[in-house]
Scaffold this motif. Structure first.
Motif, mmCIF file in Angstrom:
data_model
loop_
_atom_site.group_PDB
_atom_site.id
_atom_site.type_symbol
_atom_site.label_atom_id
_atom_site.label_comp_id
_atom_site.label_asym_id
_atom_site.label_seq_id
_atom_site.Cartn_x
_atom_site.Cartn_y
_atom_site.Cartn_z
ATOM 1 N N PRO A 22 -15.479 7.050 5.871
ATOM 2 C CA PRO A 22 -14.695 6.060 6.626
ATOM 3 C C PRO A 22 -13.710 5.298 5.727
ATOM 4 C CG PRO A 22 -17.030 5.845 7.133
ATOM 5 C CD PRO A 22 -16.922 6.807 5.996
ATOM 6 N N GLN A 23 -14.109 5.054 4.480
ATOM 7 C CA GLN A 23 -13.236 4.337 3.544
ATOM 8 C C GLN A 23 -11.994 5.166 3.220
ATOM 9 O OE1 GLN A 23 -14.112 1.304 3.277
ATOM 10 N NE2 GLN A 23 -16.090 1.730 4.197
ATOM 11 N N SER A 24 -12.180 6.465 3.089
ATOM 12 C CA SER A 24 -11.042 7.360 2.828
ATOM 13 C C SER A 24 -10.061 7.315 3.996
ATOM 14 C CB SER A 24 -11.529 8.801 2.618
ATOM 15 O OG SER A 24 -12.459 8.841 1.567
ATOM 16 N N PHE A 25 -10.609 7.292 5.197
ATOM 17 C CA PHE A 25 -9.774 7.215 6.395
ATOM 18 C C PHE A 25 -8.975 5.913 6.407
ATOM 19 C CE2 PHE A 25 -9.342 6.281 11.007
ATOM 20 C CZ PHE A 25 -8.521 7.356 11.344
ATOM 21 N N ILE A 26 -9.632 4.798 6.068
ATOM 22 C CA ILE A 26 -8.960 3.496 6.012
ATOM 23 C C ILE A 26 -7.856 3.505 4.949
ATOM 24 C CG2 ILE A 26 -9.292 1.072 5.336
ATOM 25 C CD1 ILE A 26 -12.045 1.240 6.717
ATOM 26 N N LEU A 27 -8.129 4.119 3.805
ATOM 27 C CA LEU A 27 -7.129 4.198 2.737
ATOM 28 C C LEU A 27 -5.922 5.021 3.174
ATOM 29 C CD1 LEU A 27 -6.326 3.460 -0.147
ATOM 30 C CD2 LEU A 27 -7.510 5.533 -0.911
ATOM 31 N N VAL A 28 -6.151 6.145 3.850
ATOM 32 C CA VAL A 28 -5.047 6.989 4.335
ATOM 33 C C VAL A 28 -4.201 6.210 5.335
ATOM 34 C CG1 VAL A 28 -4.487 9.049 5.700
ATOM 35 C CG2 VAL A 28 -6.166 9.196 3.849
ATOM 36 N N ILE A 29 -4.843 5.494 6.256
ATOM 37 C CA ILE A 29 -4.099 4.678 7.229
ATOM 38 C C ILE A 29 -3.251 3.634 6.494
ATOM 39 C CG2 ILE A 29 -4.326 2.929 9.047
ATOM 40 C CD1 ILE A 29 -6.764 4.483 10.049
ATOM 41 N N SER A 30 -3.832 2.992 5.484
ATOM 42 C CA SER A 30 -3.103 1.974 4.716
ATOM 43 C C SER A 30 -1.891 2.584 4.021
ATOM 44 C CB SER A 30 -4.022 1.327 3.678
ATOM 45 O OG SER A 30 -5.099 0.688 4.301
ATOM 46 N N MET A 31 -2.071 3.757 3.433
ATOM 47 C CA MET A 31 -0.967 4.416 2.720
ATOM 48 C C MET A 31 0.147 4.816 3.684
ATOM 49 S SD MET A 31 -3.330 6.580 0.068
ATOM 50 C CE MET A 31 -2.031 7.594 -0.594
ATOM 51 N N ILE A 32 -0.237 5.340 4.840
ATOM 52 C CA ILE A 32 0.773 5.709 5.854
ATOM 53 C C ILE A 32 1.510 4.458 6.324
ATOM 54 C CG2 ILE A 32 1.084 6.587 8.209
ATOM 55 C CD1 ILE A 32 -1.249 8.572 7.566
ATOM 56 N N TRP A 33 0.784 3.382 6.562
ATOM 57 C CA TRP A 33 1.376 2.107 6.985
ATOM 58 C C TRP A 33 2.431 1.666 5.970
ATOM 59 C CZ3 TRP A 33 -1.827 -2.335 9.504
ATOM 60 C CH2 TRP A 33 -1.028 -3.450 9.708
ATOM 61 N N ILE A 34 2.063 1.653 4.692
ATOM 62 C CA ILE A 34 2.986 1.198 3.642
ATOM 63 C C ILE A 34 4.174 2.157 3.511
ATOM 64 C CG2 ILE A 34 3.204 0.817 1.149
ATOM 65 C CD1 ILE A 34 0.266 -0.265 1.288
ATOM 66 N N LEU A 35 3.927 3.445 3.717
ATOM 67 C CA LEU A 35 5.008 4.441 3.668
ATOM 68 C C LEU A 35 6.019 4.213 4.795
ATOM 69 C CD1 LEU A 35 5.130 6.730 1.584
ATOM 70 C CD2 LEU A 35 4.457 8.291 3.406
ATOM 71 N N ILE A 36 5.507 3.907 5.981
ATOM 72 C CA ILE A 36 6.360 3.679 7.146
ATOM 73 C C ILE A 36 7.060 2.328 7.053
ATOM 74 C CG2 ILE A 36 6.333 3.276 9.648
ATOM 75 C CD1 ILE A 36 4.100 5.398 9.805
ATOM 76 N N SER A 37 6.356 1.336 6.511
ATOM 77 C CA SER A 37 6.891 -0.022 6.419
ATOM 78 C C SER A 37 6.774 -0.544 4.977
ATOM 79 C CB SER A 37 6.139 -0.937 7.390
ATOM 80 O OG SER A 37 6.660 -2.238 7.345
ATOM 81 N N PRO A 38 7.702 -0.130 4.087
ATOM 82 C CA PRO A 38 7.610 -0.518 2.669
ATOM 83 C C PRO A 38 7.586 -2.029 2.430
ATOM 84 C CG PRO A 38 9.279 1.188 2.993
ATOM 85 C CD PRO A 38 8.820 0.744 4.353
ATOM 86 N N LYS A 39 8.118 -2.817 3.341
ATOM 87 C CA LYS A 39 8.108 -4.277 3.164
ATOM 88 C C LYS A 39 6.693 -4.843 3.222
ATOM 89 C CE LYS A 39 9.137 -5.583 7.997
ATOM 90 N NZ LYS A 39 7.938 -5.014 8.485
ATOM 91 N N ASP A 40 5.749 -4.056 3.763
ATOM 92 C CA ASP A 40 4.355 -4.487 3.849
ATOM 93 C C ASP A 40 3.536 -4.075 2.622
ATOM 94 O OD1 ASP A 40 4.804 -5.602 6.350
ATOM 95 O OD2 ASP A 40 4.251 -3.773 7.415
ATOM 96 N N ASN A 41 4.185 -3.535 1.607
ATOM 97 C CA ASN A 41 3.477 -3.075 0.415
ATOM 98 C C ASN A 41 2.620 -4.200 -0.171
ATOM 99 O OD1 ASN A 41 2.676 -2.033 -2.102
ATOM 100 N ND2 ASN A 41 4.521 -0.788 -2.217
ATOM 101 N N ILE A 42 1.365 -3.905 -0.417
ATOM 102 C CA ILE A 42 0.403 -4.921 -0.867
ATOM 103 C C ILE A 42 0.489 -5.203 -2.368
ATOM 104 C CG2 ILE A 42 -1.250 -4.592 0.997
ATOM 105 C CD1 ILE A 42 -2.259 -3.133 -2.182
ATOM 106 N N ILE A 43 1.334 -4.502 -3.081
ATOM 107 C CA ILE A 43 1.435 -4.679 -4.539
ATOM 108 C C ILE A 43 1.760 -6.131 -4.901
ATOM 109 C CG2 ILE A 43 3.865 -4.081 -4.911
ATOM 110 C CD1 ILE A 43 1.036 -2.689 -7.013
ATOM 111 N N LYS A 44 2.487 -6.804 -4.022
ATOM 112 C CA LYS A 44 2.859 -8.207 -4.275
ATOM 113 C C LYS A 44 1.646 -9.140 -4.266
ATOM 114 C CE LYS A 44 4.129 -8.619 0.585
ATOM 115 N NZ LYS A 44 4.794 -7.508 1.200
ATOM 116 N N PHE A 45 0.520 -8.657 -3.711
ATOM 117 C CA PHE A 45 -0.699 -9.468 -3.644
ATOM 118 C C PHE A 45 -1.715 -9.100 -4.733
ATOM 119 C CE2 PHE A 45 0.525 -9.111 0.995
ATOM 120 C CZ PHE A 45 1.096 -10.365 1.062
ATOM 121 N N LEU A 46 -1.284 -8.288 -5.697
ATOM 122 C CA LEU A 46 -2.223 -7.794 -6.708
ATOM 123 C C LEU A 46 -1.909 -8.266 -8.124
ATOM 124 C CD1 LEU A 46 -2.756 -4.145 -5.398
ATOM 125 C CD2 LEU A 46 -4.390 -6.035 -5.334
ATOM 126 N N SER A 47 -1.341 -9.453 -8.250
ATOM 127 C CA SER A 47 -1.092 -9.967 -9.604
ATOM 128 C C SER A 47 -2.418 -10.423 -10.219
ATOM 129 C CB SER A 47 -0.085 -11.123 -9.562
ATOM 130 O OG SER A 47 -0.578 -12.175 -8.786
#
Length: 199
Positions: free
Chosen positions: A22-47
């Motif tokens: 299930p975690q792999s599925f959640i990760l794939v969904i997250s990656m697709i989300w960020i790919l479709i909407s780059p402005k939602d990239n979570i990298i800005k929250f990982l300092s």
């Protein structure tokens, strides 16, 4: 007899896959989300912020032992309350035997993967888009297990409340590391406690 058949049919490898798939599925969904909407990239929250790591560990300890305390409370009153009986059954007869199959390295792996994937999706993406309450309800629904008497809704309510608290922390600090660390360490402690439950 049914309990023994369930335990015999689950191996360490299948338990790991059952927990990680299930975690792999959640990760794939997250990656697709960020790919479709780059402005939602979570990298800005990982300092990196070491103080937030320490806070995360402290929060995890409180969450894990609060959860264990709730289990002990439910165990004490399970004869008087079907909801508590169902929760205790889930922990002792369903979850604990699976977690007992895991080695310490497995617990670390499962905890790290689930903590990271769930925090990225539910807090880093979903809470930002739809808010604390809806994202926490979704998190709670992901954590609705089945017990002897059907769905263990009280566990889902606990997960929803924990998810809301983690979402608030994330939005307050603007950093995912506090919730990732809290989630990972909470899972490690929780699984270690589950291995100690007598079934």
């Amino acid at each position: 007899m049914e309990k023994n058949n369930l335990q015999l049919s689950i191996t360490r490898d299948s338990a790991i896959w059952m927990l990680l798939l299930p975690q792999s599925f959640i990760l794939v969904i997250s990656m697709i989300w960020i790919l479709i909407s780059p402005k939602d990239n979570i990298i800005k929250f990982l300092s990196f912020n070491p103080i937030l790591f320490v806070y995360g560990v402290g929060i995890a300890i409180v969450l894990a032992f609060s959860g264990y305390g709730f289990y002990r409370f439910a165990k004490k009153f399970k004869e008087k309350n079907k909801m508590f009986e169902n929760l205790v059954f889930f922990f002792e007869e369903a979850l604990s035997p699976i977690i007992k199959l895991l080695k310490p390295a497995d617990i670390l792996l499962v905890s790290m993967v689930s903590g990271f994937c769930e925090e990225v999706f539910f807090r880093g993406l979903l809470a930002v888009k739809i808010g604390i309450i809806p994202s926490s309800l979704a998190f709670g629904l992901l954590h609705v297990p089945t017990g002897k008497e059907g769905k263990v809704w009280i566990y889902a309510i606990w997960a929803t409340a924990s998810g809301a608290f983690l979402a608030w922390l994330f939005l307050y600090y603007g950093n995912l590391w506090i919730t990732i660390v809290a989630h990972v360490v909470n899972n490690i402690i929780g699984m270690m406690l589950l291995q100690r439950i007598k079934t």
